[in-house]
Design a protein around this motif. Structure first.
Motif, mmCIF file in Angstrom:
data_model
loop_
_atom_site.group_PDB
_atom_site.id
_atom_site.type_symbol
_atom_site.label_atom_id
_atom_site.label_comp_id
_atom_site.label_asym_id
_atom_site.label_seq_id
_atom_site.Cartn_x
_atom_site.Cartn_y
_atom_site.Cartn_z
ATOM 1 N N VAL A 54 0.828 -1.206 0.000
ATOM 2 C CA VAL A 54 0.000 0.000 0.000
ATOM 3 C C VAL A 54 0.866 1.261 0.000
ATOM 4 C CG1 VAL A 54 -1.672 1.331 1.346
ATOM 5 C CG2 VAL A 54 -1.972 -1.131 1.066
ATOM 6 N N SER A 55 1.953 1.250 0.763
ATOM 7 C CA SER A 55 2.852 2.417 0.795
ATOM 8 C C SER A 55 3.477 2.658 -0.573
ATOM 9 C CB SER A 55 3.947 2.199 1.840
ATOM 10 O OG SER A 55 3.400 2.030 3.120
ATOM 11 N N LEU A 58 0.978 4.177 -2.894
ATOM 12 C CA LEU A 58 0.780 5.607 -2.628
ATOM 13 C C LEU A 58 1.945 6.428 -3.164
ATOM 14 C CD1 LEU A 58 -0.756 7.950 -1.405
ATOM 15 C CD2 LEU A 58 0.302 7.426 0.813
ATOM 16 N N THR A 83 2.121 10.802 5.324
ATOM 17 C CA THR A 83 0.980 10.089 4.738
ATOM 18 C C THR A 83 1.384 8.698 4.249
ATOM 19 O OG1 THR A 83 1.347 11.078 2.539
ATOM 20 C CG2 THR A 83 -0.141 12.236 4.044
ATOM 21 N N VAL A 84 2.629 8.546 3.803
ATOM 22 C CA VAL A 84 3.104 7.213 3.397
ATOM 23 C C VAL A 84 3.173 6.297 4.616
ATOM 24 C CG1 VAL A 84 5.031 5.921 2.428
ATOM 25 C CG2 VAL A 84 4.362 8.103 1.408
ATOM 26 N N ALA A 87 -0.330 5.327 5.478
ATOM 27 C CA ALA A 87 -0.832 4.241 4.623
ATOM 28 C C ALA A 87 -0.283 2.897 5.076
ATOM 29 C CB ALA A 87 -0.451 4.517 3.172
ATOM 30 N N ALA A 91 -2.750 -0.118 6.643
ATOM 31 C CA ALA A 91 -2.777 -1.443 6.020
ATOM 32 C C ALA A 91 -2.274 -2.518 6.981
ATOM 33 C CB ALA A 91 -1.931 -1.438 4.749
ATOM 34 N N TRP A 171 0.301 15.847 -1.833
ATOM 35 C CA TRP A 171 0.784 14.919 -2.855
ATOM 36 C C TRP A 171 1.081 15.582 -4.192
ATOM 37 C CZ3 TRP A 171 -3.892 11.318 -1.537
ATOM 38 C CH2 TRP A 171 -3.664 10.706 -0.300
#
Length: 380
Positions: A54-55, A58, A83-84, A87, A91, A171
């Motif tokens: 997931v990271s 992103l 934010t990474v 994520a 998850a 982002w």
């Protein structure tokens, strides 16, 4: 009224689990991951893999969405990195959560109902209505306390507005460019494509540039109310923990206050103290984003599965699949929901799943009778 034989045959919850006298062994906590080292390693490996995937997705979305970093603002790099990590944490924690038997059933039944074409045909308006009332306006909180519901709504919509603004900007997906030198004309672009043009001096322009201030004004009273309640309400004080219950509220208040102070500094102080406030704001935001998956706010991620479970129960009621108590005949819940609960108890090997077929009142009666006949007789 005679007691059903299967209820008497089923042993009551072990005394050790309820803190009863004479307990020689304790039952494992079903909320905890499996105790076997191999099982723990397996869950950890799956969760780490899910978080990593997931990271990386992103990171790829950030690079592509910012047009290979051409629209990425390097000053916002700490927010993007946070934010990474967010994520990865979400998850990881979600994978660990759904590995538990009860959560796995909730996940399967919840999202199975959520995306069921059969449910949509039966009740096409049920899903949008539940998303609005259960996720959006959270009417179930209003039954507990109107004040708590209002405060929760302020926090929810304030955080949602802040996330909708902050994440795309961080982002590099959203950019604001001037079409006339220093302004006041601006263009908002998404992935490099113009979305809307506006004048910074009119109402729309003010809302565009002060959306985070509006979010902060919503969050501060909501978070302050819950913080005050947790300091005054005896019921809240009893079981609260600082890191789990108080720290998230303090973080929200610090983020909101420092964000408003940045605006105050730029407008009224001509930038005085702006750098210090910007660093303090950044630190508070980064810390909160990293903390979210491992604190109380993780329930935000879990809530959609609960909406699916509500839909699962609603569609069963539409088919009149109501399960009645086997002792008094009062309705307990829908039949599929009761069977799902029975299966969960079997997965957890609790050993007294026969009690699922009885209402709360009858469970208390059966437990009391079991205590009188099997425990207290030993003291005569």
């Amino acid at each position: 009224m005679s007691e059903p034989s299967e209820a008497l045959a089923a042993p009551p919850p072990p005394p050790g689990a309820a803190g009863g006298a004479g307990a020689t062994e304790t039952q494992p906590d079903p909320a905890r991951p499996p105790s076997e080292p191999g099982a723990r390693r397996s869950v950890t490996a799956r969760a780490t893999l899910a978080g990593t995937v997931v990271s990386l997705l992103l990171v790829a979305a950030i690079v592509l969405g910012s047009r290979l970093l051409r629209d990425f603002d390097s000053a916002l790099l700490p927010y993007a990195v946070a934010t990474v990590f967010l994520a990865f944490g979400v998850a990881y924690r979600y994978t660990v959560w759904v590995s538990a038997p009860a959560a796995r059933r909730l996940f399967k039944k919840g999202f199975g109902s959520f995306f069921s074409a059969d449910n949509f045909r039966k009740a096409p308006t049920a899903l949008p209505k539940m998303i609005a009332t259960y996720l959006g306006f959270q009417k179930f909180l209003g039954a507990r306390s109107r004040g708590r519901w209002i405060a929760h709504q302020l926090i929810f919509w304030g955080c949602l507005l802040a996330a909708a603004i902050t994440f795309p900007l961080t982002w590099g997906w959203f950019t604001f460019t001037s079409d006339s030198g220093p302004g006041p004309g601006y263009e908002m672009r998404l992935w490099g494509y113009k979305v809307i043009g506006f004048n910074a001096l009119n109402v729309l322009g003010w809302l565009m540039f002060h959306g985070l201030d509006i979010a902060a004004v919503l969050v501060i009273p909501g978070a302050s109310y819950f913080l005050w309640r947790r300091m005054k309400d005896r019921g809240a004080i009893t079981g609260q923990r600082f890191a789990y219950d108080l720290l998230p509220l303090i973080c929200l208040i610090v983020i909101s206050v420092t964000g408003l102070l940045l605006t105050f500094s730029s407008i009224f102080l001509h930038g005085g103290g702006y750098e210090f406030l910007a660093i303090l704001h950044m630190v508070s935001v980064v810390f909160t984003l990293i903390y979210i998956p491992f604190g109380k706010f993780f329930h935000i991620v879990q809530r959609p599965a609960a909406v699916g479970m509500q839909l699962f129960k609603y569609t069963a009621r539409q088919d009149e699949q109501v399960f009645a108590c086997k002792r008094c005949g009062e309705p307990i819940d829908t039949t599929p929901y009761v069977e799902n609960l029975r299966g969960t108890m079997q997965d957890l090997k609790l050993g007294f799943n026969a009690f699922v077929a009885y209402c709360p009142r009858c469970k208390r009666v059966l437990r009391g009778n079991a205590y009188l006949t099997q425990v207290k007789k030993g003291f005569k």
